[in-house]
Design a protein around this motif. Structure first.
Motif, PDB file in Angstrom:
ATOM      1  N   VAL B 193      20.440  63.937  11.887  1.00  0.00           N
ATOM      2  CA  VAL B 193      19.147  64.804  11.477  1.00  0.00           C
ATOM      3  C   VAL B 193      17.883  64.195  12.181  1.00  0.00           C
ATOM      4  CG1 VAL B 193      17.995  65.737   9.668  1.00  0.00           C
ATOM      5  CG2 VAL B 193      20.541  65.715   9.669  1.00  0.00           C
ATOM      6  N   MET B 226      15.744  69.636  13.107  1.00  0.00           N
ATOM      7  CA  MET B 226      16.427  69.142  12.152  1.00  0.00           C
ATOM      8  C   MET B 226      17.294  70.231  11.208  1.00  0.00           C
ATOM      9  SD  MET B 226      13.593  66.275  10.580  1.00  0.00           S
ATOM     10  CE  MET B 226      13.810  64.322  11.049  1.00  0.00           C
ATOM     11  N   CYS B 230      21.284  70.408  10.635  1.00  0.00           N
ATOM     12  CA  CYS B 230      21.920  70.539   9.263  1.00  0.00           C
ATOM     13  C   CYS B 230      22.651  72.100   9.286  1.00  0.00           C
ATOM     14  CB  CYS B 230      20.677  70.722   8.205  1.00  0.00           C
ATOM     15  SG  CYS B 230      20.061  69.329   7.723  1.00  0.00           S
TER      16      CYS B 230
END
Lengths: 308, 308
Positions: B193, B226, B230
């Motif tokens: 991430v 990010m 995810c």
């Protein structure tokens, strides 16, 4: 031809402006004065030397000034060929040279570059135009013409006029291929389909067009970015032909390896026209709710790189 | 502790491997031999000099080899800390040193880096681990420890084992903060991430973390990237906590300006771990139909830049 020559003031006389207006002056079709800053001394002394594929010539302006305020004529046409960079108050810089009859002619890159002038000079015709040319200033007053050399004119925000027709006649007479269009904004978006991906990606990856086209993932990124430009253009009312993206990619693949102008600017430490070419597309897309994740990725990174 | 010291062979002994295995050797907790290529002469002659925030020490390996085939022992643990780069046949490079009882321990970046080994050595336990450390090789055999220094271990693809527990005991005894997890893949995705946006973007824009965090559009790009990591992690079965992205961004904002390892590699002309860290995420997302336009934009450009 009318009896009197057209009077032209060229503001921000870099390579593009010197080439095109120089063609008119050299052919005896217009009186062209120039406002230039960085090359002032050289140009004042001996004009522009323009070399290139269609032969060499010297362009000696009818007047050379450091600012528009020094110009005392009443220009029929005020050509603006300066770079489009943030923090430059263009209306203020040209205001002194805008007479009651002056038509403002922009030859610049990007979109939404006419709005400040339209607001500042509401009674004036603004002609927006696009140059298709590879031309470089290699030294003060020294210009090399490498490729192309066409112009397209249209009234901003749309339409043609007697002035666009006169400009077409003048440039045609000077040997410059030129066309008028009632939809200059559509033509601006067409040019952005290529410029939005190729200019910043060439800088971020330090690559010429052939190097970019050699990698299938990069071609996929170029295509995805072009699709976002087309979607934004369509939402803004300037849809592009469905075949355009493939045509532009194939044309680029077939062309000789080429460094986009933004890469040349970057390599020479000159500011890049990021906001006019990319930022304004991102903002248009946001206003019209068009998702542009690829363009935004490129934009955020080229903007950051430009700050270094 | 058992009566016999553990026998460890360290393969690809760069800064990370020398630091962690050096801690074990220096504390007298393991016999550590190393396979190293570029620093072979120096390390053979005088070992590794490891300097840093927790004090300096010298790590003299029990054996120094150029290839795994030269090693004649039967290692309990074969630590692999080489870089993950395309075109390297890791199973072939370590095969000669993998005895019947040898547990393979990877301390590397990225995801999907264990699959080749799991296929090549089906009867062997593979322990996957993550290092949280800032450590740099500054000269042959010279390592500087700047920050962090934690390890996390887990059995690949999931679970813990008596071996992971033994490694935790050993490193704890050597003063290295360490934890075992039954879900090492979730921890790998957690690290991605941060790594997927910050590593390549820092290279493409030549910027440290503070410079990246200073521009709201760049923070928006970091966050969007990010979110795609995810989403891909969740689709792969390793969902991350909802608060993680904001936490990582705030942590980065509060931390001192920092050059991600990929930027340091780029500045030193060393290959970057693009496929392990970014390419494998793009491929996982494609397989699971997760749209990742921001990651893909970054990937296509960093891959192109890496070819220069």
């Amino acid at each position: 031809m009318t009896a009197a020559k057209s009077k032209i003031l060229l503001f921000g006389a870099g390579a593009v402006g010197a080439y095109f207006c120089g063609k008119l002056a050299h052919a005896g079709l217009a009186d062209v004065a120039v406002v230039c800053r960085s090359d002032y001394e050289t140009v004042k002394e001996r004009g522009y030397r323009i070399a290139g594929k269609d032969g060499d010539f010297v362009f000696r302006p009818a007047g050379v000034y450091r600012t528009a305020a020094e110009y005392r004529g009443a220009a029929d046409y005020l050509f603006v060929t300066s770079k489009v960079l943030p923090g430059i108050d263009l209306p203020q810089l040209i205001r002194a040279a805008v007479g009651p009859q002056t038509v403002i002619v922009l030859i610049q890159n990007g979109i939404d570059i006419e709005t400040d002038l339209a607001t500042a000079f509401p009674g004036h015709e603004i002609i927006s135009s696009i140059a298709y040319i590879g031309v470089t200033r290699v030294a003060p007053g020294e210009v090399i013409h490498l490729d192309g050399g066409r112009l397209k004119f249209g009234v901003y925000p749309r339409g043609v006029s007697s002035h666009t027709e006169q400009l077409v006649r003048l440039f045609t007479a000077a040997g410059v291929p030129v066309a008028a269009t009632a939809e200059i904004m559509r033509a601006r978006w067409e040019k952005l389909v290529w410029n939005v991906p190729f200019n910043p990606i060439s800088v971020l990856t330090r690559s010429d067009t052939a190097q970019l086209m050699a990698d299938p993932d990069m071609v996929a990124l170029l295509r995805a970015t072009m699709e976002e430009v087309c979607a934004t253009a369509a939402a803004a009312g300037w849809a592009q032909p469905a075949t355009m993206i493939t045509e532009q990619l194939e044309f680029t693949r077939g062309f000789k390896p080429y460094k986009p102008s933004m890469l040349i600017d970057y390599e020479n430490g000159r500011p890049m026209e990021i906001e006019a070419i990319i930022g304004n597309v991102v903002r248009t897309a946001a206003r019209l709710n068009v998702p542009v994740p690829h363009i935004f990725s490129i934009y955020a990174m080229i903007k950051r790189l430009n700050r270094r």
